[in-house]
Design a protein around this motif. Structure first.
Motif, PDB file in Angstrom:
ATOM      1  N   ARG A 168       0.939  -1.265   0.019  1.00  0.00           N
ATOM      2  CA  ARG A 168       0.214   0.011   0.088  1.00  0.00           C
ATOM      3  C   ARG A 168       0.786   1.414  -0.073  1.00  0.00           C
ATOM      4  O   ARG A 168       0.824   2.192   0.831  1.00  0.00           O
ATOM      5  N   ALA A 169       1.785   1.233  -1.014  1.00  0.00           N
ATOM      6  CA  ALA A 169       2.844   2.641  -0.872  1.00  0.00           C
ATOM      7  C   ALA A 169       2.104   3.616  -1.663  1.00  0.00           C
ATOM      8  O   ALA A 169       1.242   3.679  -2.255  1.00  0.00           O
ATOM      9  N   GLN A 170       2.406   4.899  -0.833  1.00  0.00           N
ATOM     10  CA  GLN A 170       1.978   6.194  -1.281  1.00  0.00           C
ATOM     11  C   GLN A 170       3.003   6.827  -1.640  1.00  0.00           C
ATOM     12  O   GLN A 170       4.114   6.835  -0.976  1.00  0.00           O
ATOM     13  N   SER A 171       3.259   7.622  -2.781  1.00  0.00           N
ATOM     14  CA  SER A 171       4.347   8.545  -3.023  1.00  0.00           C
ATOM     15  C   SER A 171       4.445   9.457  -1.932  1.00  0.00           C
ATOM     16  O   SER A 171       3.435  10.212  -1.502  1.00  0.00           O
ATOM     17  N   LYS A 172       5.764  10.053  -1.729  1.00  0.00           N
ATOM     18  CA  LYS A 172       6.070  11.067  -0.995  1.00  0.00           C
ATOM     19  C   LYS A 172       5.442  12.494  -1.466  1.00  0.00           C
ATOM     20  O   LYS A 172       4.507  13.447  -0.761  1.00  0.00           O
ATOM     21  N   LEU A 173       5.384  12.672  -3.113  1.00  0.00           N
ATOM     22  CA  LEU A 173       4.639  13.781  -3.615  1.00  0.00           C
ATOM     23  C   LEU A 173       3.092  13.656  -3.424  1.00  0.00           C
ATOM     24  O   LEU A 173       2.486  14.643  -3.000  1.00  0.00           O
ATOM     25  N   ILE A 208       4.845  14.659 -21.852  1.00  0.00           N
ATOM     26  CA  ILE A 208       5.929  15.492 -21.484  1.00  0.00           C
ATOM     27  C   ILE A 208       7.095  14.628 -20.995  1.00  0.00           C
ATOM     28  O   ILE A 208       8.467  15.056 -21.570  1.00  0.00           O
ATOM     29  N   HIS A 209       7.057  13.879 -19.983  1.00  0.00           N
ATOM     30  CA  HIS A 209       8.267  13.699 -19.220  1.00  0.00           C
ATOM     31  C   HIS A 209       8.552  12.169 -19.228  1.00  0.00           C
ATOM     32  O   HIS A 209       9.493  11.629 -18.819  1.00  0.00           O
ATOM     33  N   PHE A 210       7.885  11.100 -19.899  1.00  0.00           N
ATOM     34  CA  PHE A 210       8.070   9.798 -19.944  1.00  0.00           C
ATOM     35  C   PHE A 210       9.381   9.555 -20.837  1.00  0.00           C
ATOM     36  O   PHE A 210       9.740  10.055 -21.696  1.00  0.00           O
ATOM     37  N   LYS A 211      10.117   8.929 -20.043  1.00  0.00           N
ATOM     38  CA  LYS A 211      11.490   8.367 -20.614  1.00  0.00           C
ATOM     39  C   LYS A 211      11.396   7.043 -20.587  1.00  0.00           C
ATOM     40  O   LYS A 211      11.243   6.130 -19.824  1.00  0.00           O
ATOM     41  N   ASP A 238      -1.329  10.999 -11.161  1.00  0.00           N
ATOM     42  CA  ASP A 238      -0.655  10.121 -12.308  1.00  0.00           C
ATOM     43  C   ASP A 238       1.038  10.306 -12.348  1.00  0.00           C
ATOM     44  O   ASP A 238       1.364  11.390 -12.521  1.00  0.00           O
ATOM     45  N   SER A 239       1.611   9.256 -11.842  1.00  0.00           N
ATOM     46  CA  SER A 239       3.057   9.320 -12.371  1.00  0.00           C
ATOM     47  C   SER A 239       3.291   9.482 -13.418  1.00  0.00           C
ATOM     48  O   SER A 239       2.651   8.765 -14.574  1.00  0.00           O
ATOM     49  N   CYS A 240       4.391  10.317 -13.977  1.00  0.00           N
ATOM     50  CA  CYS A 240       4.717  10.461 -15.172  1.00  0.00           C
ATOM     51  C   CYS A 240       5.261   9.441 -15.952  1.00  0.00           C
ATOM     52  O   CYS A 240       5.140   9.004 -17.124  1.00  0.00           O
ATOM     53  N   PHE A 241       5.948   8.362 -15.021  1.00  0.00           N
ATOM     54  CA  PHE A 241       6.699   7.302 -15.779  1.00  0.00           C
ATOM     55  C   PHE A 241       5.449   6.196 -15.814  1.00  0.00           C
ATOM     56  O   PHE A 241       5.163   5.658 -16.856  1.00  0.00           O
ATOM     57  N   GLY A 290     -21.558   8.792 -13.462  1.00  0.00           N
ATOM     58  CA  GLY A 290     -21.977   9.938 -12.911  1.00  0.00           C
ATOM     59  C   GLY A 290     -21.202  10.860 -11.797  1.00  0.00           C
ATOM     60  O   GLY A 290     -21.724  11.811 -11.221  1.00  0.00           O
ATOM     61  N   TRP A 291     -19.606  10.407 -11.771  1.00  0.00           N
ATOM     62  CA  TRP A 291     -18.961  10.749 -10.852  1.00  0.00           C
ATOM     63  C   TRP A 291     -18.155  12.008 -11.451  1.00  0.00           C
ATOM     64  O   TRP A 291     -18.116  12.087 -12.644  1.00  0.00           O
ATOM     65  N   HIS A 292     -17.597  12.989 -10.661  1.00  0.00           N
ATOM     66  CA  HIS A 292     -16.595  13.970 -11.050  1.00  0.00           C
ATOM     67  C   HIS A 292     -15.212  13.455 -10.949  1.00  0.00           C
ATOM     68  O   HIS A 292     -14.960  12.875  -9.991  1.00  0.00           O
ATOM     69  N   LEU A 293     -14.466  13.268 -12.083  1.00  0.00           N
ATOM     70  CA  LEU A 293     -13.194  13.114 -12.248  1.00  0.00           C
ATOM     71  C   LEU A 293     -12.083  14.083 -12.463  1.00  0.00           C
ATOM     72  O   LEU A 293     -12.466  14.691 -13.319  1.00  0.00           O
ATOM     73  N   LYS A 294     -11.082  13.910 -11.758  1.00  0.00           N
ATOM     74  CA  LYS A 294      -9.960  14.750 -12.019  1.00  0.00           C
ATOM     75  C   LYS A 294      -8.624  13.776 -12.182  1.00  0.00           C
ATOM     76  O   LYS A 294      -8.365  12.896 -11.303  1.00  0.00           O
ATOM     77  N   ARG A 295      -7.869  14.121 -13.149  1.00  0.00           N
ATOM     78  CA  ARG A 295      -6.354  13.265 -13.104  1.00  0.00           C
ATOM     79  C   ARG A 295      -5.510  14.563 -13.117  1.00  0.00           C
ATOM     80  O   ARG A 295      -5.517  15.576 -13.964  1.00  0.00           O
ATOM     81  N   ILE A 296      -4.476  14.522 -12.568  1.00  0.00           N
ATOM     82  CA  ILE A 296      -3.517  15.253 -12.212  1.00  0.00           C
ATOM     83  C   ILE A 296      -1.932  14.566 -12.548  1.00  0.00           C
ATOM     84  O   ILE A 296      -1.808  13.735 -11.898  1.00  0.00           O
ATOM     85  N   TRP A 297      -1.185  15.309 -13.240  1.00  0.00           N
ATOM     86  CA  TRP A 297       0.347  14.749 -13.393  1.00  0.00           C
ATOM     87  C   TRP A 297       1.097  15.200 -12.191  1.00  0.00           C
ATOM     88  O   TRP A 297       0.916  16.207 -11.823  1.00  0.00           O
ATOM     89  N   GLU A 298       2.061  13.990 -11.980  1.00  0.00           N
ATOM     90  CA  GLU A 298       2.900  14.487 -10.980  1.00  0.00           C
ATOM     91  C   GLU A 298       3.679  15.767 -10.915  1.00  0.00           C
ATOM     92  O   GLU A 298       4.232  16.479 -10.405  1.00  0.00           O
ATOM     93  N   HIS A 299       4.103  16.290 -12.342  1.00  0.00           N
ATOM     94  CA  HIS A 299       4.643  17.054 -12.960  1.00  0.00           C
ATOM     95  C   HIS A 299       4.024  18.505 -12.754  1.00  0.00           C
ATOM     96  O   HIS A 299       4.752  19.314 -12.331  1.00  0.00           O
TER      97      HIS A 299
END
Length: 160
Positions: A20-25, A74-77, A65-68, A108-117
């Motif tokens: 159940r890891a969560q990123s520091k960010l 923009i940032h995927f390597k 969302d993690s860029c990787f 009928g949900w409200h959805l938002k995705r935000i990039w880590e960058h």
């Protein structure tokens, strides 16, 4: 040298699923939202896609969302080794993101995705934009809201 896994595929899957890891960010972002007075649940496993932030009363889900892992345009390597594996893995992650998005919109949900960058580059702006999204969602009666960063192919399909 190749070492065989001592667990079966099913055991390994169960073990990895229990992490159940969560990123520091993500934690920095959610703490900033909490300081602004927003109350929510984190990583609700009973909901599809395990949203990072959930406000069930208003049917709001937010994914960081993690860029990787999500193939940021923009940032995927692209990794230099085992490219076929990674191409399939990232493509499937992005496909799953679209399936999850569609599920919540249909419900009928409200959805938002935000990039880590977006959080890394300006956390104050990311927090303000998220609060604005939530307030708009709270005030919209029943009509779902979708705020998703443009998903583009992070690299060509040249079969490299």
């Amino acid at each position: 040298m190749i070492v065989a896994d001592i667990m079966s595929k099913e055991q390994r899957s169960k073990t990895m699923g229990a992490i159940r890891a969560q990123s520091k960010l993500e934690n920095i972002f959610t703490k900033a939202l909490w300081k602004k007075g927003l109350r929510f649940r984190k990583n609700v496993r009973k909901l599809r896609g395990t949203p990072d932030i959930v406000i069930q009363k208003y049917k709001i889900v937010i994914f960081v969302d993690s860029c990787f892992w999500h193939g940021c345009p923009i940032h995927f390597k692209r990794p230099k080794s085992n490219q076929e594996f990674w191409d399939k893995k990232i493509a499937r992650n992005r496909e799953r993101d679209k399936e999850v998005d569609e599920y919540y919109i249909v419900k009928g949900w409200h959805l938002k995705r935000i990039w880590e960058h977006e959080i890394r580059s300006n956390i104050d702006s990311a927090v303000d934009e998220t609060l604005s999204f939530i307030n708009t969602a709270k005030n919209s009666e029943g009509s779902p809201t979708k705020k998703v960063a443009e998903q583009q192919e992070p690299y060509g399909n040249s079969g490299d």
